[in-house]
Enzyme design. Structure first.
Site, short mmCIF file in Angstrom:
data_model
loop_
_atom_site.label_atom_id
_atom_site.label_comp_id
_atom_site.label_asym_id
_atom_site.label_seq_id
_atom_site.Cartn_x
_atom_site.Cartn_y
_atom_site.Cartn_z
N HIS A 17 0.84 -1.21 0.00
CA HIS A 17 0.00 0.00 0.00
C HIS A 17 0.87 1.26 0.00
CE1 HIS A 17 -3.16 -2.62 2.21
NE2 HIS A 17 -3.67 -2.35 1.03
N LYS A 41 -15.91 -7.76 3.91
CA LYS A 41 -14.85 -8.12 4.86
C LYS A 41 -15.22 -7.80 6.30
CE LYS A 41 -11.03 -7.31 1.62
NZ LYS A 41 -9.93 -6.39 1.25
N ARG A 90 -2.18 -6.06 -8.49
CA ARG A 90 -1.10 -7.02 -8.24
C ARG A 90 -1.02 -8.08 -9.33
NH1 ARG A 90 -3.29 -8.03 -2.33
NH2 ARG A 90 -5.09 -8.01 -3.69
N SER A 128 -3.14 -7.72 2.98
CA SER A 128 -3.35 -7.58 4.42
C SER A 128 -3.82 -8.91 5.02
CB SER A 128 -4.40 -6.51 4.71
OG SER A 128 -3.99 -5.27 4.19
O1 PNS Z 1 -8.92 -2.86 0.22
P1 PNS Z 1 -10.24 -3.32 -0.36
O2 PNS Z 1 -11.08 -4.02 0.71
O3 PNS Z 1 -10.09 -4.17 -1.59
O4 PNS Z 1 -11.02 -1.99 -0.81
C1 PNS Z 1 -12.34 -2.06 -1.29
C2 PNS Z 1 -13.05 -0.74 -1.04
C3 PNS Z 1 -13.07 -0.43 0.46
C4 PNS Z 1 -12.31 0.37 -1.78
C5 PNS Z 1 -14.52 -0.86 -1.59
O5 PNS Z 1 -15.18 -1.89 -0.91
C6 PNS Z 1 -15.29 0.44 -1.47
O6 PNS Z 1 -15.14 1.32 -2.29
N1 PNS Z 1 -16.14 0.54 -0.40
C7 PNS Z 1 -16.94 1.73 -0.19
C8 PNS Z 1 -18.37 1.50 -0.67
C9 PNS Z 1 -18.48 1.75 -2.17
O7 PNS Z 1 -18.25 2.84 -2.66
N2 PNS Z 1 -18.85 0.69 -2.90
C10 PNS Z 1 -19.07 0.80 -4.33
C11 PNS Z 1 -17.85 0.50 -5.15
S1 PNS Z 1 -18.19 -0.90 -6.07
#
Ligand code: PNS
Length: 161
Positions: A17, A41, A90, A128
């Site tokens: 990150h 998650k 990745r 993570s």
């Molecule tokens: O590190 P991650 O868990 O892969 O990140 C995913 C994340 C947190 C960026 C994604 O779940 C997110 O954007 N959550 C906020 C809610 C949202 O905007 N969802 C719509 C996008 S599809």
């Protein structure tokens, strides 16, 4: 002024990150590292802990702020006037999920671009969840976590087992 957002769960922030955020800060005037809720998650670190770890890991890097938001990324980006989301890719396995999120965010906020940076070769495998798993079984996570926050991360993970 070009503002970008580096979004994620950061549970916890890894060296992978930090690499993506640092490179994003080189491309944009300002970067917000945004801790969001991923409904898929269950997090190990609280939002406050994750923000504090990010803050500490990136200390001294100019143009980078840390924030948290319990809502849609596209809405937050509109609120702060960000022009881009920056994410690390990745492997091919990341692509489908990231592509779907990028298209959804574009639909919700057409002014918002998603920029993908290729993971550095040494971080291609890093996540993570892998870090949490190694710690859970007593393994050494020093290679995966920024050294400034290693004792803090180990402390939280030790008490969660
Ligand atoms: O590190 P991650 O868990 O892969 O990140 C995913 C994340 C947190 C960026 C994604 O779940 C997110 O954007 N959550 C906020 C809610 C949202 O905007 N969802 C719509 C996008 S599809």
């Amino acid at each position: 002024m070009k503002l970008a957002i580096c979004p994620g769960s950061f549970d916890p922030i890894t060296r992978g990150h930090v690499d993506i955020i640092t490179r994003a800060a080189g491309l944009f005037d300002r970067v917000i590292v945004l801790v969001l809720t991923n409904p898929e998650k269950r997090n190990t670190f609280s939002v406050n802990q994750r923000c504090a770890l990010i803050q500490k890991a990136l200390q001294g890097q100019p143009g980078i702020q840390v924030d948290a938001y319990d809502g849609l990324l596209a809405q937050y980006a509109h609120k702060v006037g960000a022009c881009a989301i920056v994410k690390g890719l990745r492997a091919m396995s990341d692509f489908e999920y990231e592509f779907q999120m990028a298209l959804t965010n574009k639909k919700l906020n057409p002014a918002l671009e998603t920029v993908f940076l290729t993971s550095s070769a040494e971080n291609m495998y890093l996540s993570s969840s892998m870090v949490r798993q190694v710690a859970r079984f007593g393994g050494d996570i020093a290679a995966f976590i920024p050294e400034e926050i290693l004792p803090d991360v180990e402390n939280v993970l030790k008490n969660k087992q």
